[in-house]
Design a protein around this motif. Structure first.
Motif, PDB file in Angstrom:
ATOM      1  N   PRO A 358     -39.610 -19.315  15.843  1.00 60.06           N
ATOM      2  CA  PRO A 358     -40.164 -18.327  16.782  1.00 60.06           C
ATOM      3  C   PRO A 358     -39.550 -18.404  18.179  1.00 60.06           C
ATOM      4  O   PRO A 358     -39.530 -17.405  18.900  1.00 60.06           O
ATOM      5  CB  PRO A 358     -41.660 -18.691  16.833  1.00 60.06           C
ATOM      6  N   ASP A 363     -39.066 -12.066  17.282  1.00 56.96           N
ATOM      7  CA  ASP A 363     -39.340 -11.045  16.268  1.00 56.96           C
ATOM      8  C   ASP A 363     -38.906 -11.570  14.894  1.00 56.96           C
ATOM      9  O   ASP A 363     -37.920 -11.110  14.313  1.00 56.96           O
ATOM     10  CB  ASP A 363     -38.609  -9.752  16.601  1.00 56.96           C
ATOM     11  N   ASP A 366     -39.497 -10.669   8.115  1.00 54.12           N
ATOM     12  CA  ASP A 366     -40.480 -10.821   7.051  1.00 54.12           C
ATOM     13  C   ASP A 366     -40.050 -11.995   6.172  1.00 54.12           C
ATOM     14  O   ASP A 366     -38.896 -12.054   5.729  1.00 54.12           O
ATOM     15  CB  ASP A 366     -40.542  -9.533   6.219  1.00 54.12           C
ATOM     16  N   ALA A 390     -48.444 -16.642   2.323  1.00 56.46           N
ATOM     17  CA  ALA A 390     -48.538 -17.356   3.599  1.00 56.46           C
ATOM     18  C   ALA A 390     -49.506 -16.633   4.529  1.00 56.46           C
ATOM     19  O   ALA A 390     -49.594 -15.405   4.532  1.00 56.46           O
ATOM     20  CB  ALA A 390     -47.158 -17.446   4.251  1.00 56.46           C
ATOM     21  N   GLU A 391     -50.242 -17.402   5.353  1.00 57.16           N
ATOM     22  CA  GLU A 391     -51.247 -16.829   6.237  1.00 57.16           C
ATOM     23  C   GLU A 391     -50.644 -16.119   7.442  1.00 57.16           C
ATOM     24  O   GLU A 391     -51.313 -15.339   8.102  1.00 57.16           O
ATOM     25  CB  GLU A 391     -52.203 -17.920   6.702  1.00 57.16           C
ATOM     26  N   SER A 392     -49.389 -16.420   7.760  1.00 58.24           N
ATOM     27  CA  SER A 392     -48.729 -15.769   8.890  1.00 58.24           C
ATOM     28  C   SER A 392     -47.234 -15.694   8.626  1.00 58.24           C
ATOM     29  O   SER A 392     -46.710 -16.384   7.744  1.00 58.24           O
ATOM     30  CB  SER A 392     -48.984 -16.540  10.187  1.00 58.24           C
ATOM     31  N   THR A 393     -46.555 -14.852   9.404  1.00 54.69           N
ATOM     32  CA  THR A 393     -45.098 -14.758   9.284  1.00 54.69           C
ATOM     33  C   THR A 393     -44.452 -16.107   9.588  1.00 54.69           C
ATOM     34  O   THR A 393     -43.541 -16.544   8.878  1.00 54.69           O
ATOM     35  CB  THR A 393     -44.559 -13.695  10.258  1.00 54.69           C
ATOM     36  N   GLN A 394     -44.934 -16.766  10.637  1.00 50.94           N
ATOM     37  CA  GLN A 394     -44.372 -18.054  11.016  1.00 50.94           C
ATOM     38  C   GLN A 394     -44.518 -19.073   9.893  1.00 50.94           C
ATOM     39  O   GLN A 394     -43.585 -19.819   9.587  1.00 50.94           O
ATOM     40  CB  GLN A 394     -45.058 -18.570  12.287  1.00 50.94           C
ATOM     41  N   GLU A 395     -45.672 -19.092   9.254  1.00 49.51           N
ATOM     42  CA  GLU A 395     -45.885 -20.031   8.150  1.00 49.51           C
ATOM     43  C   GLU A 395     -45.008 -19.677   6.961  1.00 49.51           C
ATOM     44  O   GLU A 395     -44.460 -20.569   6.295  1.00 49.51           O
ATOM     45  CB  GLU A 395     -47.358 -20.014   7.732  1.00 49.51           C
ATOM     46  N   GLY A 396     -44.850 -18.401   6.691  1.00 43.42           N
ATOM     47  CA  GLY A 396     -43.996 -17.978   5.584  1.00 43.42           C
ATOM     48  C   GLY A 396     -42.550 -18.389   5.796  1.00 43.42           C
ATOM     49  O   GLY A 396     -41.876 -18.850   4.857  1.00 43.42           O
TER      50      GLY A 396
END
Length: 409
Positions: A358, A363, A366, A390-396
């Motif tokens: 991040p 940005d 996906d 995944a619960e968030s984009t960052q986690e994915g």
């Protein structure tokens, strides 16, 4: 850069401890040198990120490691950067003999292996300064030239071959204020015999005699096997399949050490498929591949501020076990998976995958797109199942980058 800093240090010494002007000049020059050294490290990363297929820069990384020199201070790091650009990069698709000569006679290698301290016992310089303890024969370069860079440990050579080669090399030297790399007054007179072949003899050895012995080392059958095994170990498997080693060695021999032919045989090898994901990515490779997957460009890498570059790219490699430009010895970085898939190293990769993307790219893409771009249809079923959940984009993103699929090649 090195001679300028040395001059400033001499001025500081003359002025004494209270000479604040000289002291500040030294500090300023050190900062400039450190910034330049870090910029060169970033440039290596940027070039690897921008390499369309990655293979060319992987070859640069491989050969720079094969001919390892370590940069344990700013001057050495700058010298190491010049060494890669001048001795390694121009020769990755040329004749190995040319790369071997360029690497062994480069100032970076001469300084790293203490060749600048080697003097022929019967040279003109030694005869003039018989009582000077610093003069003497140094075998470091000769030993590594045979054991690591050409024939390999265990080949059919003797300690006397190493010593004779060391005498032949005595004229090679590097001093910061002179661009001359061969000084006849340091060279041992007379002929030297290496692996049964005589070199020199009409007075002190000359640079052409050193080129001749390097050419013979490059053509030796043991060199073909040694280089082939190292290439297969690096690109294919920690346990290199012998049939592939033999094929690459034959290509090397038949082409008289033409690395472009060896490279072609390497990329066409069926073992690339049969041994897929046999290798654990080293930290440099992990960082570069992550940046490519995230869509970061080399231009963006070069645009990072010094503090960002250090915290986000350089320091994390150290935490993962690969301190930039500082392998433990002249044999370079280890290849075996257990050296990289350590609890500490894997924890550092997971931490990087969670925190740094991040910062590099607010940005974030996906995660499903990253999964497809980075792994395509080779991703495991478990990873394909986990990423969309995944619960968030960052986690994915972190799940992809920290996965076993991504960390192996």
């Amino acid at each position: 850069m090195r001679s300028r800093l040395a001059k400033l240090k001499r001025n500081q010494k003359k002025g004494g401890k209270d000479d604040k002007g000289a002291s500040e000049a030294v500090k300023k020059e050190r900062r400039r040198a450190n910034q330049r050294a870090q910029k060169e490290a970033l440039r290596r990363i940027a070039r690897a990120v921008d390499d369309p297929f990655g293979f060319g820069e992987r070859l640069v990384q491989f050969w720079a490691d094969h001919f390892t020199i370590a940069g344990n201070n700013t001057d050495r790091r700058l010298m190491a950067a010049a060494y890669v650009n001048e001795a390694i990069r121009p020769h990755i698709s040329g004749k190995f003999a040319d790369m071997l000569f360029a690497a062994e006679t480069h100032p970076g290698m001469l300084v790293y292996l203490n060749q600048d301290r080697s003097v022929g016992p019967n040279s003109r310089l030694a005869r003039r300064k018989k009582d000077e303890r610093t003069l003497g024969l140094n075998e470091n370069l000769a030993r590594e030239m045979i054991e690591l860079h050409s024939l390999g440990v265990g080949a059919d050579y003797t300690q006397e071959d190493v010593r004779q080669l060391a005498k032949l090399l005595t004229g090679l030297v590097y001093t910061p204020r002179r661009d001359k790399r061969f000084q006849p007054n340091r060279a041992e007179p007379g002929a030297e015999t290496v692996l049964g072949q005589s070199y020199g003899g009409d007075g002190p050895a000359k640079l052409r005699d050193i080129r001749a012995v390097i050419g013979d080392l490059a053509r030796h059958p043991a060199t073909a096997q040694h280089l082939a095994r190292k290439l297969v170990t690096h690109f294919i498997s920690d346990e290199p399949p012998q049939p592939m080693v033999d094929r690459l060695a034959a290509v090397y021999t038949d082409s008289d050490g033409d690395l472009s032919a060896v490279n072609a045989a390497l990329v066409e090898a069926p073992e690339l498929e049969t041994h897929f994901r046999s290798k654990v990515r080293q930290p440099f490779d992990f960082i570069v591949t992550s940046l490519r997957g995230l869509g970061i460009t080399g231009e963006q890498v070069m645009a990072l501020k010094p503090g960002q570059a250090y915290r986000w790219l350089i320091q994390p490699m150290t935490s993962m076990g690969q301190k930039w430009g500082q392998p433990d010895g002249p044999n370079g970085w280890p290849e075996a998976a257990e050296n990289w898939a350590t609890p500490q190293g894997l924890a550092a990769r997971i931490d990087w995958a969670m925190r740094i993307p991040p910062k590099l790219r607010p940005d974030l893409p996906d995660p499903r797109q990253l999964l497809q771009a980075a792994l395509g249809d080779t991703a495991s079923e478990a990873l394909q199942w986990a990423v969309p959940k995944a619960e968030s984009t960052q986690e994915g993103i972190a799940i992809v980058l920290a996965s076993a699929d991504f960390n192996r090649r």
